[in-house]
Scaffold this active site. Structure first.
Site, PDB file in Angstrom:
ATOM      1  N   ASP A 357     -10.930  15.612 -12.449  1.00 44.31           N
ATOM      2  CA  ASP A 357     -10.883  17.065 -12.586  1.00 44.31           C
ATOM      3  C   ASP A 357     -10.958  17.731 -11.230  1.00 44.31           C
ATOM      4  OD1 ASP A 357     -13.489  16.051 -12.287  1.00 44.31           O
ATOM      5  OD2 ASP A 357     -14.410  17.785 -13.246  1.00 44.31           O
ATOM      6  N   ARG A 361     -17.513  18.278  -6.226  1.00 41.06           N
ATOM      7  CA  ARG A 361     -18.876  18.477  -6.715  1.00 41.06           C
ATOM      8  C   ARG A 361     -19.369  17.216  -7.433  1.00 41.06           C
ATOM      9  NH1 ARG A 361     -16.571  22.711 -10.839  1.00 41.06           N
ATOM     10  NH2 ARG A 361     -16.084  21.373 -12.616  1.00 41.06           N
ATOM     11  N   ASP A 362     -20.533  17.318  -8.056  1.00 40.02           N
ATOM     12  CA  ASP A 362     -21.111  16.152  -8.736  1.00 40.02           C
ATOM     13  C   ASP A 362     -20.424  15.972 -10.094  1.00 40.02           C
ATOM     14  OD1 ASP A 362     -22.026  18.490  -9.812  1.00 40.02           O
ATOM     15  OD2 ASP A 362     -24.129  17.897  -9.919  1.00 40.02           O
ATOM     16  N   GLU A 363     -19.148  15.661 -10.042  1.00 40.62           N
ATOM     17  CA  GLU A 363     -18.398  15.491 -11.268  1.00 40.62           C
ATOM     18  C   GLU A 363     -17.320  14.427 -11.006  1.00 40.62           C
ATOM     19  OE1 GLU A 363     -18.249  19.006 -13.444  1.00 40.62           O
ATOM     20  OE2 GLU A 363     -17.105  18.168 -15.084  1.00 40.62           O
ATOM     21  N   ASP A 370      -7.507  17.513 -18.444  1.00 37.16           N
ATOM     22  CA  ASP A 370      -6.870  17.919 -17.196  1.00 37.16           C
ATOM     23  C   ASP A 370      -5.593  17.108 -16.949  1.00 37.16           C
ATOM     24  OD1 ASP A 370      -9.736  18.412 -17.333  1.00 37.16           O
ATOM     25  OD2 ASP A 370      -9.605  19.204 -15.301  1.00 37.16           O
ATOM     26  N   TRP A 432      -8.070  17.463 -25.150  1.00 37.61           N
ATOM     27  CA  TRP A 432      -8.655  16.456 -24.247  1.00 37.61           C
ATOM     28  C   TRP A 432      -8.365  15.064 -24.826  1.00 37.61           C
ATOM     29  CZ3 TRP A 432      -9.350  21.290 -23.245  1.00 37.61           C
ATOM     30  CH2 TRP A 432      -9.761  21.684 -21.982  1.00 37.61           C
ATOM     31  N   GLU A 645      -9.904  25.923  -9.913  1.00 37.70           N
ATOM     32  CA  GLU A 645     -10.322  25.631 -11.277  1.00 37.70           C
ATOM     33  C   GLU A 645     -10.264  26.866 -12.164  1.00 37.70           C
ATOM     34  OE1 GLU A 645     -14.447  24.515 -11.499  1.00 37.70           O
ATOM     35  OE2 GLU A 645     -14.145  23.553 -13.441  1.00 37.70           O
ATOM     36  N   HIS A 666      -8.685  21.918  -8.513  1.00 29.93           N
ATOM     37  CA  HIS A 666      -8.522  21.410  -9.878  1.00 29.93           C
ATOM     38  C   HIS A 666      -7.024  21.470 -10.160  1.00 29.93           C
ATOM     39  CE1 HIS A 666     -12.548  21.182 -11.562  1.00 29.93           C
ATOM     40  NE2 HIS A 666     -12.075  21.147 -12.794  1.00 29.93           N
TER      41      HIS A 666
HETATM   42  C1  BGC Z   1     -14.349  19.909 -15.730  1.00 32.75           C
HETATM   43  C2  BGC Z   1     -13.013  20.193 -16.336  1.00 32.75           C
HETATM   44  C3  BGC Z   1     -13.049  19.600 -17.705  1.00 32.75           C
HETATM   45  C4  BGC Z   1     -14.047  20.428 -18.445  1.00 32.75           C
HETATM   46  C5  BGC Z   1     -14.153  20.113 -19.894  1.00 32.75           C
HETATM   47  C6  BGC Z   1     -15.375  20.657 -16.499  1.00 32.75           C
HETATM   48  O1  BGC Z   1     -16.647  20.470 -16.017  1.00 32.75           O
HETATM   49  O2  BGC Z   1     -14.375  20.185 -14.379  1.00 32.75           O
HETATM   50  O3  BGC Z   1     -11.937  20.204 -15.601  1.00 32.75           O
HETATM   51  O4  BGC Z   1     -11.834  19.430 -18.326  1.00 32.75           O
HETATM   52  O5  BGC Z   1     -15.309  20.375 -17.852  1.00 32.75           O
HETATM   53  O6  BGC Z   1     -14.090  21.221 -20.568  1.00 32.75           O
END
Ligand code: BGC
Length: 793
Positions: A357, A361-363, A370, A432, A645, A666
């Site tokens: 995504d 960041r912490d992701e 996406d 998703w 994003e 994003h």
């Molecule tokens: C992400 C998105 C992801 C979404 C889910 C976010 O935290 O960065 O790109 O698809 O959560 O809804």
């Protein structure tokens, strides 16, 4: 099935004792080493290697390969990737040594949001390596990791993907991967149990260092900090060349944007993204680049630099999966070119072993929604066939084998700490989880790949069956929490799912879409029973959608851009008159918002198609070229160098959106690039794998020229058009073995053969919303033979 590795070697682990966690929570990387003897002259040597964690391996003092963050990230419990290298040049008769740096990486490092989780895949890092040495006398030996290896703390004090890396050059152990190194102070490794049946050979291009960028400026911030600007939001890390006294620490912090002239790190959340280098004091200078981390940044703050900073001493190293570039676009509007460039950079930064995504960041997770929307754009720009196939294998593995068989919302799947208890199993999320169906279909459409359909078929079908069960006989679903048309421009900063379009409409539309794609997939695979069954299901869902959401005469009960875009693009409205009215209504809704975007993650990739397909080309261009917020070009005007994003990740006053989820990189909203390629330039696949091209440029937006090129599986295809007074001039290159259907505004379609062709037709009216139907053949000249095309392939 490719050759699998059944190692005689064992997984070795640097324990006990476990190195103490540090302040940031990130753990050190260990050094491991072993020695072996080659009995005779070496004819060939092949190394197979992987890690529980991430590794960098050296043989006799030389780093093996140019991979970064190997072995990459997969759903390790099901699929653990290994690398294979020809190391003949590095192994010689007599005594040899090998060694590795080993860090946590995705395996054991911090992963995920809301504070994240450590040790997701295991509590201990490990290295597994095996060398097969063949001698000139025909005999062979296999040596590998196991008893006899030793480990030691090394110079990497801490390494985390989110946290960054700390390195003390005074603790380097020169020569550790060379024979004869004194490792008497090192400790014996421990052997870990490991299920080797999950091992598989690399099936996707590795992450590499792809590009180096110099800073475009060095400035001093209002609080006297030194800030470098690389002019581009990128993903990678810094390489420094520095000279100074031993023990001095240089600190590098990273951020995508500045706020009030200072690094704005709040959007990184728990990702501290800080690298530290402690000098060893080499008078000749020292060079360093972290090994086991990456950051998403445009700006870096440098602290502790000895003396005057020469910008030439710091470069940004751009990292991503080493994909082959296959698609290009340009046009007469520089802002659109910049938008396209932003999409390309966004893809580069988010194709770091898995399609993520965001990279900062912490992701940084493989969010399915996406890539579901971005896959067509990705498949035009780069060869993503192996990359996405590998990811789909993980997705299918993560789908589990419980009876629900719901795909994860991100893959590789990890447990996520959320403030609310989540029911066990993967939550069914429309748009998703549909990645399980849509992404294989995109690979089929763009590469003609039936194998991916065959391989993914059970996963695709399981998802559609799951929705069928959830929706029940009413065929409507999506009540309760859904991501929906995530982040449409009206969603409040703290509630990204609160979109204009009802989640039941979105979910039911996607149900119909996936059921239809599955039916078509079954048809391609010659499974007529399934094909009939899923076409009937798709029809039933479409009927249920119409019964519930069609107010009659082409009007929907939900008057939003996304609702109409879904109904039109997924062909839920079929009747010509209904479609025409729906198109008018959509164009009207866009006009009501003063031609500003009104869609989120799911509507955005479709809205321009829905408009253009119903004859509202001018309206589609007004959306695309809109400069007022929210719009694509507003971001460009505000200096974006990647796609954001949120439509307003940066607020109109230049401050950063207060939402706790604010990324500047994003790719989802950049999915419009696929429309740009297919419609602005006019280069699209008419049949799977571009075996037949659809050349259908729809000029508009005041553009005077546009062109696109794509390396199809058959070779280079090109479409370019320009305006000459009242005439549209179109040049087409059709690769060998391919035909093309050419549809120019106001003329009859025609079918052409491989070669170079030129066409002339009347230039369409500016902002004319009507596409015009055939009123004669365009002028046409063949200007090159198919053989000439080969030169371009
Ligand atoms: C992400 C998105 C992801 C979404 C889910 C976010 O935290 O960065 O790109 O698809 O959560 O809804």
């Amino acid at each position: 099935m490719p050759h699998l590795w059944t190692p005689a070697a064992r997984v070795i682990s640097p324990r006990p004792p476990e190195p103490a966690p540090t302040e940031s929570g990130a753990r050190p990387a260990a050094l491991l080493r072993g020695e072996f003897t080659a009995r005779a002259a070496v004819r060939s040597a092949r190394l197979l290697v992987t890690a529980l964690g991430v590794y960098e391996l050296e043989l006799n003092g030389t780093v093996v390969g140019d991979h970064v963050l190997a072995p990459g990230w997969t759903s390790y419990r099901h699929r653990h990737r290994y690398q294979s290298f020809d190391v003949t040049a590095l192994v010689h008769e007599g005594r040899n040594a090998w060694g590795a740096h080993l860090a946590d990486g995705w395996y054991r490092g911090l992963l995920g949001f809301n504070g994240g989780t450590r040790d997701v895949y295991g509590e201990h890092t490990g290295l597994l390596a095996e060398l097969r040495v063949e001698y000139t006398d025909g005999s062979a030996d296999t040596v590998g990791t196991g008893d006899g290896w030793r480990w030691s703390p090394g110079p990497v004090l801490t390494a985390g993907l989110y946290e960054g890396e700390e390195y003390d050059a005074r603790r380097e152990q020169a020569g550790f991967s060379e024979p004869g190194f004194d490792d008497s102070a090192w400790q014996p490794v421990e052997i870990l149990d490991f299920d080797t049946t999950v091992l598989f050979p690399a099936d996707s291009p590795p992450v590499r260092r792809i590009q180096h960028l110099a800073p475009v400026s060095v400035t001093t911030s209002p609080t006297s900090r030194t800030i470098l600007d690389f002019g581009q939001n990128l993903v990678g890390r810094l390489r420094i060349r520095v000279r100074g006294e031993a023990g001095r620490t240089v600190t590098l912090r990273h951020a995508e944007v500045l706020e009030d002239g200072e690094l704005c790190t709040r959007p990184l959340r728990h990702a501290t993204a800080t690298d530290r280098y402690v000098l060893r004091g080499d008078p000749a200078g020292e060079e360093w680049e972290p090994r086991f981390t990456f950051h998403g940044f445009r700006y870096a703050e440098v602290e502790g630099w000895p003396g005057e900073l020469d910008p030439a001493d710091i470069t940004a190293v751009v990292l991503h999966s080493d994909l082959r570039r296959t698609g290009w676009f340009s046009c007469s509007d520089d802002s659109l070119n910049r938008l396209h460039e932003n999409v390309v950079w966004g893809m580069r930064g988010n194709f770091v072993d898995v399609p993520t995504d965001c990279p900062q960041r912490d992701e940084r997770l493989g969010w399915t929604g996406d890539v579901q929307v971005f896959a067509p754009t990705a498949a035009f720009l780069y060869d993503v066939r192996d990359f996405l196939r590998s990811w789909l294998r993980d997705l299918a593995a993560d789908q589990g084998d419980d009876e629900r068989r719901i795909p994860p919302v991100f893959s590789p799947d990890i447990p996520v700490i959320t403030p609310v208890p989540v029911p066990p199993g993967n939550p069914p999320m429309a748009g998703w989880c549909d990645a399980a169906v849509v992404v294989p279909w995109v690979l089929y459409e763009r590469y003609g790949d039936t194998e991916v359909l065959r391989a993914q078929y059970p996963s695709m079908r399981a998802w559609v069956d799951a929705v069928d069960r959830i929706a029940g006989p009413a065929r409507i679903w999506g009540e309760g929490f859904q991501f929906g048309d995530w982040l449409d421009p009206t969603a409040p900063a703290d509630d990204p799912g609160r979109a204009m379009t009802a989640s039941t409409l979105v979910a039911t539309a996607y149900f119909a879409h996936s059921a239809r794609l599955l039916a078509r997939t079954a048809g391609v695979l010659e499974n007529e029973d399934d094909s009939g069954h899923y076409h009937a299901l798709a029809d039933a869902v479409r009927d249920a959608f119409i019964a519930r959401f069609h107010a009659g005469g082409g009007r929907l009960t939900e008057e939003t851009q996304t609702a109409y875009a879904l109904a039109l693009c997924f062909r839920l409205l079929e009747d010509d008159a209904d479609r025409a009215e729906a198109g008018r209504r959509l164009a009207g809704l866009v006009a009501e918002r003063a031609h500003r975007i009104g869609t989120g993650f799911l509507g955005t990739p479709l809205v321009c198609d829905a408009l253009a397909d119903t004859g509202h080309v001018g309206t589609a261009y007004r959306l695309l070229t809109q400069r007022s917020a929210p719009s694509w070009l507003r971001q460009v005007d505000m200096g974006a160098t990647t796609v954001w994003e949120r439509w307003d990740s940066m607020l109109p006053d230049g401050s950063v959106n207060p939402g706790e989820m604010t990324s500047f990189n994003h790719y989802a909203l950049g999915a419009v690039a696929d429309w740009i390629h297919r419609t602005v330039a006019g280069l699209a696949p008419a049949e799977p794998g571009y075996r037949r091209l659809l050349v259908r440029p729809l000029p508009g937006g005041g553009l005077t020229w546009a062109r696109a090129a794509h390396d199809t599986p058959y070779g280079r295809a090109e479409v370019g058009w320009h305006r000459e007074g009242g005439t549209l001039h179109v040049d087409v290159l059709v690769p060998p073995g391919v035909t093309a259907l050419v549809e120019l505004p106001g003329t009859d379609p025609m079918e052409i053969e491989p070669g170079r062709h030129s066409f002339w037709a009347p230039f369409p009216q500016p902002h004319g919303d009507a596409r015009g139907s055939g009123s004669g053949r365009p002028s046409h000249r063949i200007t090159g033979s198919p053989d000439q095309c080969k030169e371009h392939t």
